[in-house]
Structures are given as structure tokens and as C-alpha cells.
Design an enzyme around this catalytic site. Structure first.
Site, PDB file in Angstrom:
ATOM      1  N   TYR A  54     -88.866   8.985 -19.316  1.00  0.00           N
ATOM      2  CA  TYR A  54     -88.958   9.305 -20.739  1.00  0.00           C
ATOM      3  C   TYR A  54     -87.929   8.483 -21.518  1.00  0.00           C
ATOM      4  O   TYR A  54     -86.728   8.559 -21.261  1.00  0.00           O
ATOM      5  CB  TYR A  54     -88.714  10.793 -20.997  1.00  0.00           C
ATOM      6  CG  TYR A  54     -89.732  11.740 -20.383  1.00  0.00           C
ATOM      7  CD1 TYR A  54     -90.957  11.290 -19.910  1.00  0.00           C
ATOM      8  CD2 TYR A  54     -89.461  13.098 -20.280  1.00  0.00           C
ATOM      9  CE1 TYR A  54     -91.880  12.159 -19.356  1.00  0.00           C
ATOM     10  CE2 TYR A  54     -90.380  13.980 -19.729  1.00  0.00           C
ATOM     11  CZ  TYR A  54     -91.585  13.505 -19.255  1.00  0.00           C
ATOM     12  OH  TYR A  54     -92.498  14.372 -18.697  1.00  0.00           O
ATOM     13  N   SER A 152     -96.302  16.559  -9.848  1.00  0.00           N
ATOM     14  CA  SER A 152     -96.962  16.608 -11.148  1.00  0.00           C
ATOM     15  C   SER A 152     -98.306  15.900 -11.074  1.00  0.00           C
ATOM     16  O   SER A 152     -98.378  14.759 -10.600  1.00  0.00           O
ATOM     17  CB  SER A 152     -96.083  15.957 -12.223  1.00  0.00           C
ATOM     18  OG  SER A 152     -96.740  15.929 -13.483  1.00  0.00           O
ATOM     19  N   GLN A 177     -96.960  20.191 -11.868  1.00  0.00           N
ATOM     20  CA  GLN A 177     -96.897  20.134 -13.329  1.00  0.00           C
ATOM     21  C   GLN A 177     -98.127  19.389 -13.861  1.00  0.00           C
ATOM     22  O   GLN A 177     -98.126  18.171 -13.973  1.00  0.00           O
ATOM     23  CB  GLN A 177     -95.612  19.445 -13.794  1.00  0.00           C
ATOM     24  CG  GLN A 177     -95.423  19.542 -15.303  1.00  0.00           C
ATOM     25  CD  GLN A 177     -94.112  18.942 -15.774  1.00  0.00           C
ATOM     26  OE1 GLN A 177     -94.086  18.101 -16.664  1.00  0.00           O
ATOM     27  NE2 GLN A 177     -93.004  19.371 -15.180  1.00  0.00           N
ATOM     28  N   TRP A 205     -97.906  21.346 -18.893  1.00  0.00           N
ATOM     29  CA  TRP A 205     -97.512  20.602 -20.081  1.00  0.00           C
ATOM     30  C   TRP A 205     -98.676  20.539 -21.068  1.00  0.00           C
ATOM     31  O   TRP A 205     -99.822  20.725 -20.702  1.00  0.00           O
ATOM     32  CB  TRP A 205     -97.002  19.207 -19.738  1.00  0.00           C
ATOM     33  CG  TRP A 205     -97.903  18.257 -19.003  1.00  0.00           C
ATOM     34  CD1 TRP A 205     -98.068  18.161 -17.654  1.00  0.00           C
ATOM     35  CD2 TRP A 205     -98.739  17.241 -19.587  1.00  0.00           C
ATOM     36  NE1 TRP A 205     -98.959  17.153 -17.369  1.00  0.00           N
ATOM     37  CE2 TRP A 205     -99.380  16.567 -18.523  1.00  0.00           C
ATOM     38  CE3 TRP A 205     -98.994  16.829 -20.902  1.00  0.00           C
ATOM     39  CZ2 TRP A 205    -100.269  15.507 -18.727  1.00  0.00           C
ATOM     40  CZ3 TRP A 205     -99.891  15.782 -21.105  1.00  0.00           C
ATOM     41  CH2 TRP A 205    -100.509  15.133 -20.037  1.00  0.00           C
ATOM     42  N   PRO A 207     -99.478  22.714 -23.574  1.00  0.00           N
ATOM     43  CA  PRO A 207    -100.257  23.947 -23.749  1.00  0.00           C
ATOM     44  C   PRO A 207    -100.886  24.077 -25.135  1.00  0.00           C
ATOM     45  O   PRO A 207    -101.847  24.832 -25.302  1.00  0.00           O
ATOM     46  CB  PRO A 207     -99.227  25.061 -23.505  1.00  0.00           C
ATOM     47  CG  PRO A 207     -97.912  24.428 -23.851  1.00  0.00           C
ATOM     48  CD  PRO A 207     -98.044  23.002 -23.390  1.00  0.00           C
ATOM     49  N   ARG A 228     -98.035  14.082 -34.891  1.00  0.00           N
ATOM     50  CA  ARG A 228     -98.157  13.301 -33.656  1.00  0.00           C
ATOM     51  C   ARG A 228     -99.338  12.342 -33.713  1.00  0.00           C
ATOM     52  O   ARG A 228     -99.297  11.251 -33.146  1.00  0.00           O
ATOM     53  CB  ARG A 228     -98.296  14.241 -32.452  1.00  0.00           C
ATOM     54  CG  ARG A 228     -98.440  13.507 -31.125  1.00  0.00           C
ATOM     55  CD  ARG A 228     -98.048  14.366 -29.961  1.00  0.00           C
ATOM     56  NE  ARG A 228     -96.617  14.646 -29.994  1.00  0.00           N
ATOM     57  CZ  ARG A 228     -95.983  15.416 -29.104  1.00  0.00           C
ATOM     58  NH1 ARG A 228     -96.668  15.980 -28.135  1.00  0.00           N
ATOM     59  NH2 ARG A 228     -94.690  15.620 -29.183  1.00  0.00           N
ATOM     60  N   GLY A 285     -92.436  21.240 -26.512  1.00  0.00           N
ATOM     61  CA  GLY A 285     -91.566  20.227 -27.069  1.00  0.00           C
ATOM     62  C   GLY A 285     -91.334  20.583 -28.531  1.00  0.00           C
ATOM     63  O   GLY A 285     -92.054  21.404 -29.104  1.00  0.00           O
TER      64      GLY A 285
END
Length: 336
Positions: A54, A152, A177, A205, A207, A228, A285
Site C-alpha cells: 500500500y 487473502s 481476506q 474488505w 463491505p 472515490r 477505510g
């Protein structure tokens, strides 16, 4: 805040995990990122998820600074290994022994901690023998750098193979994940059943489907400024699969259901994934502290069966359920 056991282990995690993908050291200035972490701590979130890839290691650094001074034993810090870091050299990615052993030391330094509670294989590596990967994980567990191991976006077959090797090596896989939301349910047919069998929980992740399930995107209307969907640093690419009028129209039908439960649309979306008993935690987030406070309100919520049915009816055919979509997640060759 409520807490759940992670897989077949004694480790508890908060039902809401604070994650910093696409935000820290990227979309959000450091002061705002630190404020969001402090807000997470205020509402009882104890689990924090990041990854070395990230912001090309920047997100781990910001999280380490934000958590400095907190009681380490009260936190569950999770990070990941796989994606390319550094100059993207030929060994700067994947799940080789070399990359794993070098990456964990880099992550620990940036996170300013002696160990991580959960270390996750960010994707499945088709170019490294699984035996090599699992042996490397076993070694860093024995070194005390990692307490628990997860993965993940692995398929059901990959989970079964990995869990068997882990058991032979004296540790266990306790988490996966995947992406999971009311709109994206590809794990339900294959991944969730095998996970239950193997004692693996999901830490999910997206959701709220990259923000689509908040209802802020209206069919046929301009995109909200600063959302976004307008982000050219990666956010717009991730959300575009949901930006169809038929999806956005169906999402609008969830608003009266949220009102019936006295929840915001975001809270409804997060609470929905937590109704799945195989889900231990939902990752949120945030770019503002108030978003953290709002999403945390989904913890401990029970959605009655009749309202779950109404959600299914509202979303209908726009829900993606194809389990083959999980196979698309891990690249067949390394990026670097």
C-alpha cells in the site's frame, strides 16, 4: 464494539477492522490519517490492517506512527506480503522464501513493532512452490516475528492445500481476506464452506462496495466531487465494476430498509457482512474521523431474517455470485 475469535484460534479481533488501503500515504494527508486511527481507537476498534504494497510501503509507515505510544498488547496489527515493493526487481514480489523473510523485517521496522499479530499472503503465488512459502511462514512464526498466519483472496482448493501444509509444519492458517459485500458474494459457494471445515475465518474488505452501498452515487447523476469514483490514484478503477445504473438503482432500494433498522446505509452494508457467521471482521477505510464513528455503529447489529430477504429482493440480479471470480484475483505471473 464487539469482538470475535479469528478462525480456530484463541485470538479475538474487533468486528470492525480499520484498514488503510487507498488512503494512508495516498488519498489522505498524514494528519487526517492519524486522526482516523485515533477515532478507531476511541470506538473500540483494536484490529488494524495494512500491507507493505500500500502506497509502496508508505501506508505501513503512517500506521506505525499513528499507533506509536498505544499499548501494543491491546492491539491486533495485521499486514501482508506479496505485492511489489521497492524498485520492483525480480525478487521484489511474490511469496518466495527470500521475499517473505526480507518483507517481514521491512514491515516490522515501518510499523515500529517487534511482531505482527497476523501476517497474510496477499495473493496466491503461482510461481513459487507452496511448500517453500509455508515453510517460510513457519520459520517466522517460530522466530516470534509473526503470531498468526492468514491469506487473502485464495480459492477453496488453495486454502485446503495451504492449511494441510501448515498443519504439517506445526502452525495453522486462521484467516482469509476476500472481497465481500451484499453486491459481491463470490465466496459464499466454495470459499466459505471450506473455510468453516478448516477453521478459517474471513476478514472481509470492501463491505460497502467501495462506497457504492452508501447510496451516494445516484443513477444518471454526476459523480460526487472528491468521491472515490473520481479518484485517479486507483479508486476509480476499483469502483467502476459497480458504477452501472442498474446497480445504483437497486442500491437506492436499500434506503428504507436502513431506516427500518435506524442505520445509515454504510452501517447497513457493514452489518450485512457481519451476519455471516464465518466473517470475523469487516474492514473499513476512512478519510475523515466521522466516517469511522459511523461505520463502527454496525458492530453488534442483528438484521432480522425478513429484512435480509428484502435486501436480497432489492439487489436481485445485480449481485455477483460467480465463485470463479476468486480465481481472477491472483496473477498467474509476478508483476515485477
Amino acid at each position: 464494539m464487539e469482538y470475535r475469535y479469528l478462525g480456530n484460534s484463541g485470538l479475538k479481533v474487533s468486528e470492525i477492522t480499520y484498514g488503510n488501503w487507498l488512503t494512508h500515504a495516498s488519498q489522505v494527508e498524514n494528519d487526517a490519517a492519524i486522526a482516523c486511527v485515533k477515532a478507531a481507537l476511541e470506538v473500540g476498534i483494536s484490529t488494524f490492517d495494512t500491507a507493505d504494497v500500500y502506497a509502496n510501503t508508505g501506508a505501513e509507515t503512517v500506521l506505525g506512527e499513528a499507533l506509536k505510544g498505544e499499548r501494543r498488547q491491546s492491539l491486533e496489527i495485521a499486514t501482508k506480503v506479496f505485492g511489489p515493493t521497492g524498485p520492483k526487481g525480480h525478487n521484489d514480489t511474490g511469496l518466495s522464501r527470500k521475499h517473505i523473510l526480507e518483507s517481514i523485517d521491512g514491515s516490522l521496522g515501518r510499523l515500529q513493532t517487534d511482531y505482527v499479530d497476523l501476517y497474510q499472503a496477499h495473493r496466491f503465488d503461482h510461481e513459487t512452490p507452496l511448500e517453500e512459502t509455508m515453510q517460510a511462514f513457519a520459520d517466522i512464526v517460530r522466530q516470534g516475528k509473526v503470531l498468526y498466519v492468514g491469506v487473502s483472496e485464495w480459492t477453496a482448493d488453495q486454502l485446503r492445500a495451504g492449511a494441510a501444509l501448515a498443519k504439517d509444519l506445526g502452525f495453522q492458517l486462521i484467516s482469509n481476506q476476500p472481497q465481500y459485500s451484499a453486491l459481491w458474494r463470490v465466496i459464499e459457494e466454495e470459499v466459505v464452506p471450506i473455510s468453516k471445515e478448516l477453521g478459517i475465518s474471513q476478514i472481509v474488505w470492501s463491505p460497502i462496495a467501495q462506497g457504492v452501498l452508501t447510496g451516494k452515487y445516484k443513477p444518471g447523476q454526476p459523480l460526487p466531487e472528491g468521491s472515490r469514483a473520481t479518484d485517479d490514484k486507483g479508486g476509480a478503477d476499483m469502483i467502476k465494476r459497480f458504477m452501472r445504473d442498474e446497480v445504483l438503482s437497486s442500491v437506492q432500494e436499500l434506503e428504507p430498509i436502513a431506516k427500518d433498522l435506524d442505520l445509515s446505509m454504510a452501517q447497513l452494508a457493514v452489518a450485512w457482512v457481519l451476519q455471516n457467521e464465518n466473517v470475523a471482521s469487516a474492514i473499513i477505510g476512512a478519510s475523515r474521523p466521522e466516517q469511522v464513528h459511523d461505520n463502527a455503529g454496525a458492530a453488534g447489529v442483528t438484521i432480522p431474517a425478513e429484512l435480509l430477504s428484502r435486501i436480497d429482493d432489492a439487489l436481485g440480479s445485480v449481485v455477483e455470485r460467480d465463485p470463479a471470480k476468486t480465481n481472477d484475483s491472483s496473477p498467474k505471473t509476478r508483476e515485477a
